[in-house]
Scaffold this active site. Structure first.
Site: not given
Length: 349
Positions: A26, A58, A178, A181
């Site tokens: 998140l 990320a 995914a 990106y």
């Protein structure tokens, strides 16, 4: 109480999870201005350590991968040291945590890595329209198609970030392949018009993703390496029926590498894609026989039913974990969950 969710799950000989509930990655933009994780982040993740596995927000592998403000990195010693505080806090609570490794590709912006200090890279020179989230005055830039030399360096930088992740105390890494990106930009025809060994055919278009996987596996082992994929184009990406063949090929290659898991990247798994013959999760299950993580607007109850129906093996929960740091214990006790609200994004609890 959905019993299957609380069954321990053996990923491999190295890692066993206490339950089948994962905290999904998140993006919270919680790092400091040097992209170093903070004590606030350590507290935030520690409160959610009851998850079978936390997948971190990320985390960028190098400066030109940044596309959002204050997203953490894993390429400086200060960032590694900051993550050590986070992973220790999670481990002290009995949890496990993977780092999600990220390069945003054409969604990056020179504002973050400095004008003249690099170009926006992608599979091709095909850009997207719009403005940067949380920095609405910044327009997306025209990307440069990564050269062969660029790609070689990117693969090396992914591997270095994975090595840094383990030095920082993470239990493994999830490669972010995914959601539109960088890696995903190589996997879809709408944004990959290359004519070299990284374009045109499924084998070529999957090459970069496979090289990143192999580079990371060589550094940290297949047991601690996972990947997130979006077979259905839906975010910053236009669908193309030819994409199916790319993922058919990629999944076959990944299966032989015995990764920790594949994690579906989608916001709502009720979405269906004609060229996948339905839901993306059903497509992955049909073409990949090892550990699969489902996600996309599931509740504990619907996710448990999907696990019992063998639709996937583990359930990733996102927004509900923002609203409920004690999500796992609440579900276990059958307590009512606090409803998520976008205003919660301004709170780090």
């Amino acid at each position: 109480m959905p019993a299957s969710l609380f069954t321990p799950y053996k990923l491999n000989d190295t890692l066993t999870l206490n339950n089948r509930i994962l905290m999904a990655p998140l993006t919270r933009c919680m790092a400091d201005d040097d992209l170093v994780p903070t004590q606030t982040m350590a507290d935030y993740y520690a409160r959610r350590a009851d998850a079978g596995l936390i997948i971190s927000e990320a985390t960028i592998i190098r400066p030109d991968g940044q596309g959002y403000v204050n997203t953490p990195g894993l390429y400086t010693q200060a960032q590694v040291d900051g993550w050590k505080v986070v992973t220790k806090a999670v481990h002290d609570k009995g949890g496990k945590i993977f780092a999600q490794l990220w390069h945003t590709g054409r969604v990056a912006h020179p504002f973050f890595f400095g004008e003249g200090n690099g170009e926006v890279l992608s599979a091709s020179n095909i850009g997207i329209e719009g403005t940067i989230p949380r920095n609405r005055e910044l327009m997306y830039q025209q990307p440069k198609a990564a050269t062969g030399e660029d790609i070689t360096q990117l693969v090396a930088d992914y591997a270095t970030a994975a090595d840094n992740a383990l030095k920082a105390g993470f239990d493994g890494v999830e490669i972010h392949g995914a959601n539109g990106y960088l890696i995903d930009q190589f996997l879809h025809y709408s944004c990959n018009n290359r004519t070299d060994e990284y374009g045109e055919s499924p084998e070529n278009m999957a090459r970069f993703a496979i090289e990143v996987v192999d580079g990371i596996v060589a550094k940290i082992g297949h047991e601690r390496t996972a990947i997130r994929l979006s077979p259905g184009a839906y975010f910053n990406m236009e669908p193309d029926s030819r994409d199916r063949a790319v993922f058919d090929y990629l999944l076959k290659q990944l299966e032989s590498r015995q990764l920790a898991f594949i994690h579906l990247g989608i916001f709502d798994d009720a979405m269906e894609f004609d060229y996948l013959d339905g839901k993306a999760s059903a497509y992955l299950r049909k073409h990949y026989n090892q550990t699969l993580v489902g996600v996309g607007s599931y509740t504990a109850e619907t996710g448990n039913k999907a696990i019992e129906a063998n639709e996937f093996d583990l359930l990733a929960i996102g927004r509900a974990f923002i609203a409920n740091p004690d999500y796992v214990s609440k579900v276990r006790r059958g307590e009512e969950l606090t409803a998520y609200d976008d205003a919660m994004l301004a709170e780090l609890v």
